[in-house]
Scaffold this active site. Structure first.
Site, mmCIF file in Angstrom:
data_model
loop_
_atom_site.group_PDB
_atom_site.id
_atom_site.type_symbol
_atom_site.label_atom_id
_atom_site.label_comp_id
_atom_site.label_asym_id
_atom_site.label_seq_id
_atom_site.Cartn_x
_atom_site.Cartn_y
_atom_site.Cartn_z
ATOM 1 N N LYS A 1 0.862 -1.193 0.000
ATOM 2 C CA LYS A 1 0.000 0.000 0.000
ATOM 3 C C LYS A 1 0.887 1.227 0.000
ATOM 4 C CE LYS A 1 -2.140 -1.076 3.830
ATOM 5 N NZ LYS A 1 -2.969 -1.010 5.018
ATOM 6 N N ASP B 1 -4.394 -12.003 7.912
ATOM 7 C CA ASP B 1 -3.989 -10.841 8.710
ATOM 8 C C ASP B 1 -4.255 -11.141 10.190
ATOM 9 O OD1 ASP B 1 -2.952 -8.320 9.149
ATOM 10 O OD2 ASP B 1 -4.469 -7.241 8.000
HETATM 11 C C1 R5P Z 1 -2.320 -3.437 10.628
HETATM 12 O O1 R5P Z 1 -1.104 -3.407 10.743
HETATM 13 C C2 R5P Z 1 -3.122 -4.631 11.005
HETATM 14 O O2 R5P Z 1 -2.420 -5.820 10.752
HETATM 15 C C3 R5P Z 1 -4.457 -4.652 10.256
HETATM 16 O O3 R5P Z 1 -4.197 -4.750 8.860
HETATM 17 C C4 R5P Z 1 -5.256 -3.402 10.539
HETATM 18 O O4 R5P Z 1 -5.360 -3.184 11.917
HETATM 19 C C5 R5P Z 1 -6.644 -3.527 9.931
HETATM 20 O O5 R5P Z 1 -7.338 -2.367 10.213
HETATM 21 P P1 R5P Z 1 -8.615 -1.938 9.364
HETATM 22 O O6 R5P Z 1 -9.541 -3.130 9.298
HETATM 23 O O7 R5P Z 1 -9.195 -0.783 10.140
HETATM 24 O O8 R5P Z 1 -8.152 -1.519 7.995
#
Ligand code: R5P
Length: 310
Positions: free
Chosen positions: A190, A216
């Site tokens: 990203k 994730d």
């Molecule tokens: C970030 O480093 C985490 O691993 C997640 O990708 C993040 O917390 C996801 O957040 P959201 O669902 O608000 O995009």
């Protein structure tokens, strides 16, 4: 051994108790009229090996305070050893100074838990494994990866599965699952080219014609996940699924996922599901109760925990 639970995730605590054949210790974990936390343990815990089960999920501060007050009660009741079982460790994303004059709240929470009386911590998929070093007591960080790998194997033809990390920070976690399944790995990079311009998602790896599985640790607003799913489809993926350990799913997230290009999101029960999550047809939960029960039994019997993942 005694198992004590706060109010953040009673169904998971009860499932852990059932797995161990140990009922939860009778206790009152209540609020006074002004919302102060009050705890009274209704069984003798003197000299016991106690496992205190509480995720510091929404409402994060109330659940954290319950955990601290329970620890104080156990310590003053002369428990021999107290292991904090926090399947979801909140505040973990605040693990560094993100800017000038900002706190490292994950370290503060680690200090609070230690000072309140914890002897050990048991958790799952810490946002960053270095957080273990924020504690000066032993931390066992379990992985949902074997559970997820088994579920993926049961549901999809592995020939066409490609594991994808939705950001560069999650590559090690995604690689772990890809290795278990002997599957390929792609990464989403990203990038915000200029302030005020929307993020560009660069897909590293050939996803055309593949069934992509995003992996994730946390899904919160769902923004990362839904954007990643769209980027993969735009690059020719045939379908996108996701396996994410902690379903934080804050306001609006369930609707965002329901309306997204994602086929299915699989989360664990480290955080108690809301009614919205339960009725969402795109969200499925797998339980970490067995994994936690096994780890608790091993800690209690002073046996290896890491061999759970061999
Ligand atoms: C970030 O480093 C985490 O691993 C997640 O990708 C993040 O917390 C996801 O957040 P959201 O669902 O608000 O995009």
């Amino acid at each position: 051994m005694k198992l004590l639970a706060g109010n953040s995730n009673r169904p998971l605590a009860e499932a852990i108790g059932a797995g161990l054949g140990t009922p939860l210790t009778e206790a009152k974990v209540q609020r006074f009229a002004d919302m102060e936390v009050f705890v009274e343990i209704l069984e003798n815990v003197r000299g016991e090996d106690v496992f205190l089960i509480q995720s510091t999920s929404y409402p994060a501060n109330d659940n954290l305070m319950e955990l601290l007050v329970c620890l104080d009660a156990l310590k003053r009741a002369s428990a021999k050893r107290i292991t904090v079982v926090t399947p979801y460790f909140g505040y973990a994303r605040q693990d560094r100074k993100a800017g000038p004059r900002t706190p490292i709240s994950a370290k503060l929470v680690a200090n609070l838990i230690t000072v309140a009386g914890a002897d050990r911590v048991l958790t799952i998929d810490l946002h960053a494994s270095q957080i273990q070093g924020f504690f000066d007591i032993p931390v066992d960080n379990l992985y949902a990866a074997p559970l997820f790998a088994e579920d993926i194997r049961e549901h999809y033809d592995l020939e066409n599965v490609l594991i994808v990390s939705p950001d560069v920070g999650g590559v090690a976690r995604a690689r772990g699952i890809a290795k278990r399944l002997d599957a390929g790995l792609a990464i989403i990079d990203k990038r915000r080219e200029r302030a005020g311009v929307s993020e560009v998602m660069n897909v590293i790896g050939d996803v055309a014609g593949r069934r992509c599985v995003l992996v994730d640790d946390i899904v919160d607003s769902g923004g990362t996940l839904c954007n990643a799913a769209q980027a993969l489809l735009d690059n020719g993926a045939v379908a996108v699924h996701a396996y994410i350990t902690h379903g934080v799913l804050s306001a609006g997230a369930v609707a965002r996922i329901a309306g997204s290009a994602l086929e299915e999101l699989v989360i664990t029960d480290s955080i108690r599901a809301t009614e919205g999550m339960r009725v969402c047809r795109k969200i499925r939960q797998v339980s970490v109760a067995r994994l936690l029960a096994d780890a608790i039994a091993r800690i209690n019997e002073e046996r290896s925990v890491s061999s759970l993942f061999d």
